[in-house]
Design a protein around this motif. Structure first.
Motif, mmCIF file in Angstrom:
data_model
loop_
_atom_site.group_PDB
_atom_site.id
_atom_site.type_symbol
_atom_site.label_atom_id
_atom_site.label_comp_id
_atom_site.label_asym_id
_atom_site.label_seq_id
_atom_site.Cartn_x
_atom_site.Cartn_y
_atom_site.Cartn_z
ATOM 1 N N VAL A 250 0.867 -1.176 0.000
ATOM 2 C CA VAL A 250 0.000 0.000 0.000
ATOM 3 C C VAL A 250 0.908 1.233 0.000
ATOM 4 O O VAL A 250 1.038 1.931 0.999
ATOM 5 C CB VAL A 250 -0.975 0.008 1.209
ATOM 6 N N GLY A 251 1.526 1.461 -1.134
ATOM 7 C CA GLY A 251 2.465 2.564 -1.275
ATOM 8 C C GLY A 251 1.782 3.871 -1.626
ATOM 9 O O GLY A 251 0.547 3.990 -1.618
ATOM 10 N N GLY A 252 2.579 4.859 -1.965
ATOM 11 C CA GLY A 252 2.083 6.204 -2.239
ATOM 12 C C GLY A 252 1.085 6.289 -3.378
ATOM 13 O O GLY A 252 0.060 6.975 -3.262
ATOM 14 N N VAL A 253 1.340 5.590 -4.479
ATOM 15 C CA VAL A 253 0.424 5.640 -5.623
ATOM 16 C C VAL A 253 -0.920 5.035 -5.239
ATOM 17 O O VAL A 253 -1.980 5.617 -5.515
ATOM 18 C CB VAL A 253 1.022 4.914 -6.852
ATOM 19 N N LYS A 254 -0.899 3.893 -4.571
ATOM 20 C CA LYS A 254 -2.133 3.239 -4.143
ATOM 21 C C LYS A 254 -2.889 4.127 -3.163
ATOM 22 O O LYS A 254 -4.112 4.283 -3.259
ATOM 23 C CB LYS A 254 -1.813 1.877 -3.507
ATOM 24 N N GLN A 255 -2.185 4.727 -2.233
ATOM 25 C CA GLN A 255 -2.821 5.626 -1.270
ATOM 26 C C GLN A 255 -3.500 6.797 -1.979
ATOM 27 O O GLN A 255 -4.631 7.161 -1.654
ATOM 28 C CB GLN A 255 -1.800 6.150 -0.263
ATOM 29 N N ARG A 256 -2.827 7.401 -2.973
ATOM 30 C CA ARG A 256 -3.405 8.534 -3.704
ATOM 31 C C ARG A 256 -4.683 8.126 -4.436
ATOM 32 O O ARG A 256 -5.652 8.880 -4.471
ATOM 33 C CB ARG A 256 -2.386 9.135 -4.675
ATOM 34 N N ARG A 257 -4.701 6.924 -5.007
ATOM 35 C CA ARG A 257 -5.910 6.451 -5.704
ATOM 36 C C ARG A 257 -7.065 6.234 -4.731
ATOM 37 O O ARG A 257 -8.213 6.522 -5.044
ATOM 38 C CB ARG A 257 -5.612 5.166 -6.478
ATOM 39 N N ILE A 258 -6.751 5.707 -3.562
ATOM 40 C CA ILE A 258 -7.783 5.492 -2.541
ATOM 41 C C ILE A 258 -8.315 6.837 -2.053
ATOM 42 O O ILE A 258 -9.529 7.025 -1.922
ATOM 43 C CB ILE A 258 -7.229 4.646 -1.374
ATOM 44 N N VAL A 259 -7.431 7.784 -1.792
ATOM 45 C CA VAL A 259 -7.844 9.118 -1.341
ATOM 46 C C VAL A 259 -8.694 9.792 -2.424
ATOM 47 O O VAL A 259 -9.724 10.411 -2.125
ATOM 48 C CB VAL A 259 -6.619 9.981 -0.960
ATOM 49 N N PHE A 260 -8.297 9.660 -3.687
ATOM 50 C CA PHE A 260 -9.064 10.225 -4.801
ATOM 51 C C PHE A 260 -10.488 9.658 -4.802
ATOM 52 O O PHE A 260 -11.469 10.396 -4.910
ATOM 53 C CB PHE A 260 -8.360 9.917 -6.127
ATOM 54 N N ALA A 261 -10.602 8.338 -4.669
ATOM 55 C CA ALA A 261 -11.917 7.690 -4.648
ATOM 56 C C ALA A 261 -12.719 8.124 -3.424
ATOM 57 O O ALA A 261 -13.928 8.344 -3.512
ATOM 58 C CB ALA A 261 -11.762 6.171 -4.688
ATOM 59 N N ALA A 262 -12.058 8.251 -2.287
ATOM 60 C CA ALA A 262 -12.747 8.686 -1.064
ATOM 61 C C ALA A 262 -13.286 10.105 -1.227
ATOM 62 O O ALA A 262 -14.428 10.390 -0.828
ATOM 63 C CB ALA A 262 -11.794 8.613 0.127
ATOM 64 N N ARG A 263 -12.508 10.992 -1.810
ATOM 65 C CA ARG A 263 -12.970 12.370 -2.033
ATOM 66 C C ARG A 263 -14.174 12.379 -2.977
ATOM 67 O O ARG A 263 -15.122 13.139 -2.778
ATOM 68 C CB ARG A 263 -11.837 13.234 -2.563
ATOM 69 N N HIS A 264 -14.114 11.539 -3.996
ATOM 70 C CA HIS A 264 -15.238 11.430 -4.937
ATOM 71 C C HIS A 264 -16.489 10.952 -4.199
ATOM 72 O O HIS A 264 -17.572 11.507 -4.362
ATOM 73 C CB HIS A 264 -14.883 10.475 -6.085
ATOM 74 N N TYR A 265 -16.339 9.930 -3.381
ATOM 75 C CA TYR A 265 -17.465 9.411 -2.601
ATOM 76 C C TYR A 265 -18.023 10.487 -1.666
ATOM 77 O O TYR A 265 -19.230 10.719 -1.608
ATOM 78 C CB TYR A 265 -17.020 8.185 -1.795
ATOM 79 N N LEU A 266 -17.143 11.158 -0.939
ATOM 80 C CA LEU A 266 -17.567 12.175 0.034
ATOM 81 C C LEU A 266 -18.245 13.366 -0.644
ATOM 82 O O LEU A 266 -19.116 14.002 -0.046
ATOM 83 C CB LEU A 266 -16.381 12.639 0.874
ATOM 84 N N SER A 267 -17.864 13.666 -1.890
ATOM 85 C CA SER A 267 -18.446 14.824 -2.592
ATOM 86 C C SER A 267 -19.942 14.631 -2.859
ATOM 87 O O SER A 267 -20.655 15.607 -3.084
ATOM 88 C CB SER A 267 -17.702 15.087 -3.900
ATOM 89 N N SER A 268 -20.428 13.394 -2.812
ATOM 90 C CA SER A 268 -21.847 13.136 -3.047
ATOM 91 C C SER A 268 -22.679 13.271 -1.774
ATOM 92 O O SER A 268 -23.912 13.199 -1.830
ATOM 93 C CB SER A 268 -22.038 11.735 -3.629
ATOM 94 N N LEU A 269 -22.031 13.481 -0.641
ATOM 95 C CA LEU A 269 -22.743 13.592 0.634
ATOM 96 C C LEU A 269 -22.999 15.052 0.977
ATOM 97 O O LEU A 269 -22.165 15.916 0.712
ATOM 98 C CB LEU A 269 -21.924 12.939 1.752
#
Length: 129
Positions: free
Chosen positions: A82-101
């Motif tokens: 779970v390196g930096g690139v993977k973390q950035r993709r997860i954070v990107f997806a989390a921000r996308h998810y949170l933007s719908s709330l």
């Protein structure tokens, strides 16, 4: 942090192994009192991110969970994957998810490691920094 033995059939495909690891992690987290919100959340389009499990704690905290399965501890095991690139993709997806709330809840990023020795839950394994 928890620890359970890991079992997966030797003839399983990569997807089956991953699904089994997610099932194991989900069952464990539910026993710890977390509730499943969504599984395998993906952002639209190419190059986005995916979150294996989105869970909610009893206090309302949303937990974005990355599940990592590794056959051995060599090369750092599941945690090292779970390196930096993977973390950035997860954070990107989390921000996308949170933007719908309407009102984003408190949240954190956890990792559940599924290795031959068992299952380990790393709470607040990384941040959106």
């Amino acid at each position: 942090m928890g620890f359970l033995p890991s079992r997966t059939p030797a003839s399983a495909t990569t997807k089956q192994v991953g699904d089994a690891a997610e099932d194991q992690a989900l069952q464990y987290l539910q026993k710890q009192g977390l509730r499943l919100v969504q599984r395998n959340y993906r952002t639209p389009g190419r190059g986005g991110g995916e979150i294996d499990l989105i869970m909610r704690m009893q206090d309302g905290t949303t937990v974005f969970v990355e599940v990592r399965k590794r056959a051995s501890g060599s090369h750092g095991g599941a945690a090292a994957s779970v390196g930096g690139v993977k973390q950035r993709r997860i954070v990107f997806a989390a921000r996308h998810y949170l933007s719908s709330l309407r009102t984003p809840p408190p949240c954190r990023f956890d990792v559940v490691l599924v290795e031959p020795e068992g299952l380990q839950w790393l709470q607040a394994a990384f941040d959106a920094g």
